[in-house]
Design a protein around this motif. Structure first.
Motif, PDB file in Angstrom:
ATOM      1  N   ALA A 123       0.957  -1.007  -0.021  1.00  0.00           N
ATOM      2  CA  ALA A 123      -0.137   0.140  -0.011  1.00  0.00           C
ATOM      3  C   ALA A 123       0.818   1.176  -0.167  1.00  0.00           C
ATOM      4  O   ALA A 123       2.230   1.313   0.307  1.00  0.00           O
ATOM      5  CB  ALA A 123      -0.954   0.155   1.315  1.00  0.00           C
ATOM      6  N   GLU A 124       0.189   2.416  -0.454  1.00  0.00           N
ATOM      7  CA  GLU A 124       1.312   3.682  -0.570  1.00  0.00           C
ATOM      8  C   GLU A 124       1.582   3.876   0.992  1.00  0.00           C
ATOM      9  O   GLU A 124       2.637   4.486   1.214  1.00  0.00           O
ATOM     10  CB  GLU A 124       0.370   4.775  -1.056  1.00  0.00           C
ATOM     11  CG  GLU A 124      -0.067   4.543  -2.405  1.00  0.00           C
ATOM     12  CD  GLU A 124      -0.456   5.890  -3.066  1.00  0.00           C
ATOM     13  OE1 GLU A 124       0.139   6.996  -3.493  1.00  0.00           O
ATOM     14  OE2 GLU A 124      -1.780   6.070  -2.878  1.00  0.00           O
ATOM     15  N   THR A 125       0.882   3.784   2.010  1.00  0.00           N
ATOM     16  CA  THR A 125       1.110   4.071   3.292  1.00  0.00           C
ATOM     17  C   THR A 125       0.900   2.925   4.458  1.00  0.00           C
ATOM     18  O   THR A 125      -0.012   2.199   4.069  1.00  0.00           O
ATOM     19  CB  THR A 125       0.504   5.304   3.823  1.00  0.00           C
ATOM     20  OG1 THR A 125      -0.829   5.270   4.031  1.00  0.00           O
ATOM     21  CG2 THR A 125       1.103   6.722   3.019  1.00  0.00           C
ATOM     22  N   HIS A 307      14.192  -9.218  -9.519  1.00  0.00           N
ATOM     23  CA  HIS A 307      12.715  -8.635 -10.335  1.00  0.00           C
ATOM     24  C   HIS A 307      12.423  -7.665  -9.189  1.00  0.00           C
ATOM     25  O   HIS A 307      12.344  -7.853  -8.362  1.00  0.00           O
ATOM     26  CB  HIS A 307      11.912  -9.642 -10.849  1.00  0.00           C
ATOM     27  CG  HIS A 307      12.100 -10.777 -11.769  1.00  0.00           C
ATOM     28  ND1 HIS A 307      12.916 -11.837 -11.343  1.00  0.00           N
ATOM     29  CD2 HIS A 307      12.023 -10.676 -13.073  1.00  0.00           C
ATOM     30  CE1 HIS A 307      12.962 -12.612 -12.469  1.00  0.00           C
ATOM     31  NE2 HIS A 307      12.567 -11.793 -13.547  1.00  0.00           N
ATOM     32  N   VAL A 308      12.497  -6.438 -10.121  1.00  0.00           N
ATOM     33  CA  VAL A 308      11.519  -5.450  -9.473  1.00  0.00           C
ATOM     34  C   VAL A 308      10.322  -5.072 -10.283  1.00  0.00           C
ATOM     35  O   VAL A 308      10.543  -4.650 -11.351  1.00  0.00           O
ATOM     36  CB  VAL A 308      12.361  -4.079  -9.169  1.00  0.00           C
ATOM     37  CG1 VAL A 308      11.588  -3.142  -8.346  1.00  0.00           C
ATOM     38  CG2 VAL A 308      13.718  -4.534  -8.307  1.00  0.00           C
ATOM     39  N   VAL A 309       9.220  -5.112  -9.710  1.00  0.00           N
ATOM     40  CA  VAL A 309       7.833  -4.979 -10.431  1.00  0.00           C
ATOM     41  C   VAL A 309       7.004  -3.800  -9.979  1.00  0.00           C
ATOM     42  O   VAL A 309       6.798  -3.743  -8.828  1.00  0.00           O
ATOM     43  CB  VAL A 309       6.934  -6.212 -10.521  1.00  0.00           C
ATOM     44  CG1 VAL A 309       5.716  -6.132 -11.557  1.00  0.00           C
ATOM     45  CG2 VAL A 309       7.802  -7.325 -11.222  1.00  0.00           C
ATOM     46  N   PRO A 310       6.659  -2.763 -10.756  1.00  0.00           N
ATOM     47  CA  PRO A 310       5.829  -1.825 -10.424  1.00  0.00           C
ATOM     48  C   PRO A 310       4.416  -2.061  -9.759  1.00  0.00           C
ATOM     49  O   PRO A 310       3.755  -3.323  -9.899  1.00  0.00           O
ATOM     50  CB  PRO A 310       5.350  -0.940 -11.610  1.00  0.00           C
ATOM     51  CG  PRO A 310       5.877  -1.630 -12.753  1.00  0.00           C
ATOM     52  CD  PRO A 310       6.678  -2.804 -12.188  1.00  0.00           C
ATOM     53  N   ALA A 311       3.998  -1.324  -8.555  1.00  0.00           N
ATOM     54  CA  ALA A 311       2.781  -1.767  -8.071  1.00  0.00           C
ATOM     55  C   ALA A 311       1.515  -1.954  -8.853  1.00  0.00           C
ATOM     56  O   ALA A 311       0.662  -2.801  -8.608  1.00  0.00           O
ATOM     57  CB  ALA A 311       2.635  -0.909  -6.749  1.00  0.00           C
ATOM     58  N   ASP A 312       1.225  -1.209  -9.823  1.00  0.00           N
ATOM     59  CA  ASP A 312       0.244  -1.394 -10.985  1.00  0.00           C
ATOM     60  C   ASP A 312       0.344  -2.562 -11.439  1.00  0.00           C
ATOM     61  O   ASP A 312      -0.866  -2.675 -12.100  1.00  0.00           O
ATOM     62  CB  ASP A 312       0.236   0.158 -11.825  1.00  0.00           C
ATOM     63  CG  ASP A 312      -0.074   1.319 -11.016  1.00  0.00           C
ATOM     64  OD1 ASP A 312      -1.088   1.254 -10.190  1.00  0.00           O
ATOM     65  OD2 ASP A 312       0.136   2.515 -11.434  1.00  0.00           O
ATOM     66  N   VAL A 334       6.485   0.145  -4.807  1.00  0.00           N
ATOM     67  CA  VAL A 334       5.276   0.670  -4.386  1.00  0.00           C
ATOM     68  C   VAL A 334       5.081   2.013  -5.105  1.00  0.00           C
ATOM     69  O   VAL A 334       6.145   2.871  -5.209  1.00  0.00           O
ATOM     70  CB  VAL A 334       5.117   0.628  -2.935  1.00  0.00           C
ATOM     71  CG1 VAL A 334       3.791   1.645  -2.356  1.00  0.00           C
ATOM     72  CG2 VAL A 334       5.188  -0.741  -2.308  1.00  0.00           C
ATOM     73  N   TRP A 335       3.874   2.580  -5.239  1.00  0.00           N
ATOM     74  CA  TRP A 335       3.832   3.896  -5.899  1.00  0.00           C
ATOM     75  C   TRP A 335       4.555   4.967  -5.063  1.00  0.00           C
ATOM     76  O   TRP A 335       4.648   5.116  -4.244  1.00  0.00           O
ATOM     77  CB  TRP A 335       2.242   4.132  -5.698  1.00  0.00           C
ATOM     78  CG  TRP A 335       1.317   3.074  -6.232  1.00  0.00           C
ATOM     79  CD1 TRP A 335       1.002   3.194  -7.390  1.00  0.00           C
ATOM     80  CD2 TRP A 335       0.716   1.980  -5.660  1.00  0.00           C
ATOM     81  NE1 TRP A 335       0.165   1.831  -7.709  1.00  0.00           N
ATOM     82  CE2 TRP A 335       0.115   1.403  -6.579  1.00  0.00           C
ATOM     83  CE3 TRP A 335       0.647   1.633  -4.331  1.00  0.00           C
ATOM     84  CZ2 TRP A 335      -0.664   0.345  -6.181  1.00  0.00           C
ATOM     85  CZ3 TRP A 335      -0.174   0.619  -3.927  1.00  0.00           C
ATOM     86  CH2 TRP A 335      -0.738  -0.210  -5.028  1.00  0.00           C
ATOM     87  N   GLY A 336       5.342   5.867  -5.928  1.00  0.00           N
ATOM     88  CA  GLY A 336       6.181   6.857  -5.431  1.00  0.00           C
ATOM     89  C   GLY A 336       7.489   6.426  -4.928  1.00  0.00           C
ATOM     90  O   GLY A 336       8.126   7.349  -4.349  1.00  0.00           O
ATOM     91  N   ALA A 337       7.944   5.175  -5.215  1.00  0.00           N
ATOM     92  CA  ALA A 337       9.109   4.559  -4.709  1.00  0.00           C
ATOM     93  C   ALA A 337      10.455   5.489  -5.268  1.00  0.00           C
ATOM     94  O   ALA A 337      11.162   5.690  -4.522  1.00  0.00           O
ATOM     95  CB  ALA A 337       9.596   3.386  -4.960  1.00  0.00           C
ATOM     96  N   GLN A 338      10.290   6.019  -6.552  1.00  0.00           N
ATOM     97  CA  GLN A 338      11.170   6.640  -6.995  1.00  0.00           C
ATOM     98  C   GLN A 338      11.523   8.224  -6.618  1.00  0.00           C
ATOM     99  O   GLN A 338      12.428   8.721  -6.673  1.00  0.00           O
ATOM    100  CB  GLN A 338      11.253   6.745  -8.714  1.00  0.00           C
ATOM    101  CG  GLN A 338      11.248   5.466  -9.205  1.00  0.00           C
ATOM    102  CD  GLN A 338      12.804   4.662  -8.955  1.00  0.00           C
ATOM    103  OE1 GLN A 338      13.604   5.282  -8.952  1.00  0.00           O
ATOM    104  NE2 GLN A 338      12.567   3.437  -8.703  1.00  0.00           N
ATOM    105  N   ASP A 339      10.356   8.540  -5.749  1.00  0.00           N
ATOM    106  CA  ASP A 339      10.559   9.649  -5.175  1.00  0.00           C
ATOM    107  C   ASP A 339      11.433   9.838  -3.890  1.00  0.00           C
ATOM    108  O   ASP A 339      11.523  10.886  -3.368  1.00  0.00           O
ATOM    109  CB  ASP A 339       9.167  10.284  -5.001  1.00  0.00           C
ATOM    110  CG  ASP A 339       8.276  10.318  -6.128  1.00  0.00           C
ATOM    111  OD1 ASP A 339       8.868  10.710  -7.342  1.00  0.00           O
ATOM    112  OD2 ASP A 339       7.093  10.310  -5.964  1.00  0.00           O
TER     113      ASP A 339
END
Length: 340
Positions: A123-125, A307-312, A334-339
């Motif tokens: 989850a995002e948080t 492997h690293v897979v985006p959450a979407d 998870v969403w926003g990981a690159q931030d």
């Protein structure tokens, strides 16, 4: 916020849910990476992990790295990189003071063993107790830090096996946990660590971690009476039998793989004839602190991650993780990981 939930066998979705607010003694994290574990695979593909059936939408994930999002107490600054001990422990029981992880009444992130289910990290948080947080040392990046929980499991297995200093060790089953057990055994002072698996892919990954003595089950069997300590990580009866045969008299067989909850056919006579000790191990207590330190000191542990897979696209992460020949540890970004 976005949350990935499992609703039943091969039934999952990304949903929008309310962002949780931390209560007193809690901290809200912004999750960055989540590892896919064998229990997560069971929840997704079977709708259950053993006796624990998904009865409400369940966010999986107990292997994670994150940054602090909000700490009402002000102890942890926003952006602080962390990992998490995923367990809460049951009440104190006489005689179990040093066995918190075995006491009844606890919980684990991403588990259907409780009702309501204990939601996990995909989850995002995520809100966790402050005592569950482990701040990452300088130099430990968030991807590798997601290995802290499975490495803690591996270190606990080594704890249960006893002092490994100078001992000849074999690990049967070279999936992500088996690779980390081999890594942990070497860190705990084993003189040599051999690895066995039925597939070539896991053995190749063992080689990338520096383990050059390996055996492919079915082609090159483990030598008889060769090792002092064996770690069984595949949960398969033939692997248990091979470990027993490979041990010297008074050797130690540490059962890391979770055996099925049903009778299995197995010749155990050598437990008596060789006075072998067969030791079970379950999760861990405080070994995650040692795991964090080791990961900071050993960047070669990155080889476990394939492997690293985006959450979407998280469903694909489960499909990839199921393919043991071609994948080691699979992380969901998870969403926003690159931030971070």
């Amino acid at each position: 916020m976005k949350q990935f939930v499992i609703k039943g066998a091969e039934d999952a979705a990304v949903e929008d849910v309310a962002t949780p607010e931390p209560a007193e003694g809690q901290v809200r994290l912004r999750v960055r990476y989540v590892g896919i574990c064998g229990s997560d695979l069971h929840y997704y593909f079977n709708g259950a992990n053993g006796a624990f059936v998904v009865r409400e939408p369940l966010a999986p994930g107990h292997e994670l790295s994150a940054v602090v999002d909000l700490d009402p107490s002000g102890e942890f600054a926003p952006g602080t990189p962390v990992t998490v001990h995923p367990a809460t422990f049951g009440p104190d029981l006489p005689g179990m003071e040093d066995q918190r992880h075995l006491r009844p009444g606890g919980s684990y992130l991403g588990s259907a063993s409780t009702w309501p289910h204990t939601q996990g990290a995909l989850a995002e948080t995520l809100v966790v107790g402050k005592d569950m947080i482990r701040v990452l040392p300088e130099g430990l990046d968030l991807k590798r830090a997601a290995l802290a929980e499975p490495l803690a499991v591996a270190l606990h297995a080594c704890t249960m096996a006893g002092d490994l200093t100078g001992r000849k060790v074999v690990v049967s089953g070279a999936g992500p946990i088996g690779l980390l057990v081999a890594f942990a055994a070497r860190a705990r002072g084993a003189a040599s660590v051999a690895v066995s698996d039925v597939l070539t892919g896991p053995l190749e990954r063992a080689g990338k971690l520096g383990f050059t003595e390996w055996y492919r089950a079915g082609e090159s069997p483990l030598p008889a009476a060769e090792f002092e300590v064996a770690f069984e990580c595949s949960s398969a009866a033939p692997s248990v039998a091979a470990c027993l045969a490979s041990l010297r008299p008074r050797g130690i067989l540490t059962q890391v793989g979770i055996l099925p909850a049903r009778p299995i056919s197995l010749d155990l006579s050598s437990l008596v004839s060789k006075e072998i000790s067969w030791v079970g191990c379950f999760r861990f207590d405080n070994e995650i602190d040692e795991a964090v330190t080791l990961l900071a000191e050993h960047p070669e542990a990155d080889a476990v991650i394939t492997h690293v897979v985006p959450a979407d696209d998280a469903v694909r992460a489960f499909d990839v993780a199921k393919d043991s020949q071609n994948s080691g540890k699979v992380l969901v970004e998870v969403w926003g990981a690159q931030d971070a």
